[in-house]
Scaffold this motif. Structure first.
Motif, PDB file in Angstrom:
ATOM      1  N   SER A 399     -10.555 -16.753 -21.090  1.00 30.04           N
ATOM      2  CA  SER A 399     -10.914 -16.894 -19.675  1.00 30.04           C
ATOM      3  C   SER A 399     -10.810 -18.350 -19.239  1.00 30.04           C
ATOM      4  CB  SER A 399     -12.341 -16.377 -19.432  1.00 30.04           C
ATOM      5  OG  SER A 399     -12.446 -15.005 -19.739  1.00 30.04           O
ATOM      6  N   TYR A 400     -11.235 -19.250 -20.117  1.00 26.04           N
ATOM      7  CA  TYR A 400     -11.104 -20.676 -19.801  1.00 26.04           C
ATOM      8  C   TYR A 400      -9.636 -21.092 -19.797  1.00 26.04           C
ATOM      9  CZ  TYR A 400     -11.448 -25.727 -20.106  1.00 26.04           C
ATOM     10  OH  TYR A 400     -11.292 -27.069 -19.859  1.00 26.04           O
ATOM     11  N   HIS A 401      -8.870 -20.600 -20.767  1.00 28.38           N
ATOM     12  CA  HIS A 401      -7.456 -20.978 -20.871  1.00 28.38           C
ATOM     13  C   HIS A 401      -6.655 -20.506 -19.658  1.00 28.38           C
ATOM     14  CE1 HIS A 401      -3.507 -21.687 -22.661  1.00 28.38           C
ATOM     15  NE2 HIS A 401      -3.181 -20.446 -22.330  1.00 28.38           N
ATOM     16  N   HIS A 402      -6.856 -19.272 -19.244  1.00 24.85           N
ATOM     17  CA  HIS A 402      -6.028 -18.693 -18.190  1.00 24.85           C
ATOM     18  C   HIS A 402      -6.582 -18.946 -16.783  1.00 24.85           C
ATOM     19  CE1 HIS A 402      -3.161 -16.687 -20.758  1.00 24.85           C
ATOM     20  NE2 HIS A 402      -4.126 -16.101 -21.452  1.00 24.85           N
ATOM     21  N   PHE A 403      -7.910 -18.977 -16.659  1.00 21.43           N
ATOM     22  CA  PHE A 403      -8.516 -19.079 -15.332  1.00 21.43           C
ATOM     23  C   PHE A 403      -9.346 -20.345 -15.124  1.00 21.43           C
ATOM     24  CE2 PHE A 403      -8.604 -14.311 -16.096  1.00 21.43           C
ATOM     25  CZ  PHE A 403      -7.429 -14.070 -15.403  1.00 21.43           C
ATOM     26  N   GLY A 404      -9.568 -21.110 -16.205  1.00 23.43           N
ATOM     27  CA  GLY A 404     -10.405 -22.296 -16.098  1.00 23.43           C
ATOM     28  C   GLY A 404     -11.870 -21.968 -15.882  1.00 23.43           C
ATOM     29  N   GLU A 405     -12.290 -20.756 -16.287  1.00 23.82           N
ATOM     30  CA  GLU A 405     -13.655 -20.302 -16.019  1.00 23.82           C
ATOM     31  C   GLU A 405     -14.599 -20.720 -17.141  1.00 23.82           C
ATOM     32  OE1 GLU A 405     -12.471 -16.342 -13.405  1.00 23.82           O
ATOM     33  OE2 GLU A 405     -13.115 -16.134 -15.483  1.00 23.82           O
ATOM     34  N   SER A 406     -15.595 -21.506 -16.768  1.00 21.73           N
ATOM     35  CA  SER A 406     -16.634 -21.947 -17.695  1.00 21.73           C
ATOM     36  C   SER A 406     -17.767 -22.508 -16.853  1.00 21.73           C
ATOM     37  CB  SER A 406     -16.084 -23.001 -18.670  1.00 21.73           C
ATOM     38  OG  SER A 406     -15.611 -24.135 -17.943  1.00 21.73           O
TER      39      SER A 406
END
Length: 433
Positions: A399-406
Motif C-alpha cells: 500500500s505504501y509502495h503503490h499508493f504512498g499510504e502510511s
C-alpha cells in the motif's frame, strides 16, 4: 561512483538478506514454560532487533503502516476489557492469562510492523524474496511431512512447531504465498513461476496429511471465495497452465493422500459430521462462550479469560479453550472488540482487492489468505498466528509502495488526542440521553 550509490546498494542487499533470514527463522520455535507458557519463533529476535533499529532511525522510514489505528484500537479495547474485569474481580478471573495472551497478541502484531519496516524500500523485490524463501523452506518441511504421514505412519506431523494446527496454518500460508509468487512472476519470469507452481500440490498434500480440519476449511474457503471476493477482476491469467496444472495436481494429490491412509480419510470426512472427534465437548464449550457474551455483551468478560469462564461454569474437560476465534473475541471483548477486530481484517481484505484491481492481480492471493485464516478461526484460535500478521504487513508495505499510504509518526499524538476527545464526547452524549 558516489558514496550515496554504495549506501543504497548496501541498504538493498541488507534488506533482502533480512527478509530472507526472517522467513528462514520463522518456522523454528522454542517453548518457554517458566512463569508463562508461550511459544517463541527464532524470528522474534530479529523482529525485536528491527524494531529497535527502526525506533533509532537506522532502518525503514519514519512512518507507521496502514492498519495501525485499527490494530491499536483492538489492542486498546482488549486491554480495557481486562481492566474492567480486574475492577469487578469475578470468580473466574486469572490475571496471568490475560497478561499472557496480550503479550502474544503484541508479539504477533510486531511482525506486522517489522515486515512493513523491512519492505517499504525495494518493496516488490523484498516481498518476492520473502515469499520465495518462505515457500522453499516450507516445501522442505512439506516433503518431510508427506513422507512421515504416508510412508512412516506418523499421524498429524507437527513440523518444527510442535503443534499440528499451527504447522498446518504455516503450510496454508506457503500455499497462498506460492500462488502469489507464481502470479507476480508470470509476466517476466514465467519458467520460474511455473516451477514454483509445483510446490502448491506439495503443500496441499502435506496439509491433508496434518488432518488439521481448521486449515482444510480455510484452504477451501480461500480458494472458493477468490472469484467472489474480487468480482470484475480479470481471472484470465489464472486459466494458464501455471495455475491450472497445480490446481489439478493439488486435487489429485489430495485424493491420493485420502485413499492412502484410512485414519486421515476418516478424520477429514468426519469433520462435517456430528460424530466428529471432540465435537460434543467443543459444542459444550461454545455454549459456555455464548453465555459469557450474553453476560457481558458490550466489553466482554476480559481478554484471555474465556477458558477460565468455561472452567468456572462447570466444564470439567482438560481443554477449556473455546477453539473458535470469533466466539473467543466476542465473549472476551464484547461487541465493541468484535467490531474493531473485523474492521481491521476486513480493511486488509478490501485493500488487497484494491491493489489487485489497480496493480497486480496476484495480490488477490494475499487477501484470500486472510479470508482463509478467518475461516480457520471457526475451529481454532488464530488471532495471534504470526502468519496472519505477516500478511497484513505485506499488504501494508504494498500500500505504501503503490499508493504512498502510511501514517506520519509526528501526527499520531494529535490523532490519538482527537480520538479520545471524540470518545469522551460520545460518552457524555450517551449519559445526557
Amino acid at each position: 561512483m558516489s558514496g550515496a550509490y554504495w549506501d543504497r546498494q548496501l541498504d538493498q542487499r541488507l534488506g533482502l538478506v533480512a527478509v530472507a533470514l526472517l522467513m528462514a527463522l520463522y518456522p523454528f520455535h522454542l517453548y518457554v514454560t517458566r512463569i508463562v507458557v508461550i511459544n517463541l519463533s527464532y524470528g522474534d529476535l530479529l523482529i525485536g532487533v528491527v524494531g529497535v533499529a527502526w525506533l533509532l532511525g537506522v532502518v525503514g522510514i519514519r512512518r507507521l503502516p496502514r492498519f495501525t489505528y485499527p490494530a491499536f484500537a483492538f489492542v486498546a479495547i482488549a486491554t480495557f476489557s481486562v481492566v474492567l474485569a480486574l475492577a469487578t474481580d469475578p470468580p473466574y478471573l486469572v490475571p496471568k492469562h490475560s497478561a499472557m495472551v496480550l503479550l502474544k497478541l503484541l508479539g504477533a502484531i510486531a511482525w506486522f510492523v517489522g515486515i512493513f519496516v523491512l519492505c517499504t524500500r525495494d518493496t516488490i523485490r523484498r516481498t518476492q524474496v520473502l515469499a520465495l524463501v518462505s515457500v522453499l523452506v516450507g516445501a522442505v518441511f512439506a516433503v518431510q511431512s508427506a513422507r512421515q504421514g504416508l510412508f512412516m505412519g506418523e499421524l498429524r506431523p507437527t513440523g518444527p512447531f510442535e503443534n499440528p494446527n499451527i504447522y498446518a496454518n504455516y503450510l496454508l500460508l506457503n500455499g497462498f504465498l506460492a500462488a502469489y509468487l507464481v502470479g507476480t512472476l508470470q509476466p517476466e519470469r514465467p519458467y520460474l513461476g511455473g516451477l514454483l507452481s509445483l510446490t502448491i500440490p506439495l503443500f496441499a498434500a502435506s496439509l491433508i496429511v496434518t488432518a488439521s480440519r481448521g486449515s482444510l476449511i480455510g484452504a477451501a474457503a480461500g480458494a472458493i471465495l477468490l472469484p467472489v471476493l474480487y468480482p470484475g477482476l480479470n481471472l484470465r491469467p489464472y486459466t494458464k497452465p501455471a495455475f491450472v496444472v497445480p490446481a489439478a495436481l493439488s486435487a489429485a494429490a489430495g485424493y491420493v493422500v485420502l485413499e492412502s491412509d484410512r485414519w486421515i480419510r476418516d478424520r477429514v470426512i468426519s469433520s462435517v459430521e456430528s460424530s466428529a472427534k471432540n465435537a460434543d465437548t467443543r459444542v459444550r464449550r461454545w455454549e459456555h462462550g455464548v453465555d459469557a457474551f450474553l453476560d457481558h455483551p458490550i466489553f466482554g468478560i476480559g481478554y484471555g479469560q474465556s477458558q477460565n469462564y468455561v472452567r468456572e461454569a462447570g466444564f470439567g474437560g482438560p481443554y477449556p479453550r473455546l477453539h473458535n476465534t470469533h466466539l473467543t473475541i466476542l465473549s472476551e471483548t464484547g461487541v465493541v472488540g468484535a467490531v474493531a477486530f473485523y474492521a481491521l481484517f476486513a480493511s486488509v481484505v478490501v485493500q488487497s482487492v484494491r491493489l489487485a484491481r489497480e496493480h497486480d492481480p496476484a495480490y488477490a492471493f494475499l487477501g484470500s489468505f486472510v479470508v482463509a485464516v478467518m475461516a480457520t478461526g471457526l475451529v481454532t484460535g488464530v488471532q495471534t498466528f504470526r502468519s496472519l500478521w505477516i500478511t497484513v504487513g505485506i499488504v501494508a508495505a504494498l500500500s505504501y509502495h503503490h499508493f504512498g499510504e502510511s501514517l506520519d509518526v509526528r501526527e499520531v499524538g494529535a490523532d490519538v488526542e482527537a480520538a479520545v476527545d471524540s470518545v469522551a464526547a460520545s460518552i457524555g452524549w450517551m449519559r445526557a440521553w
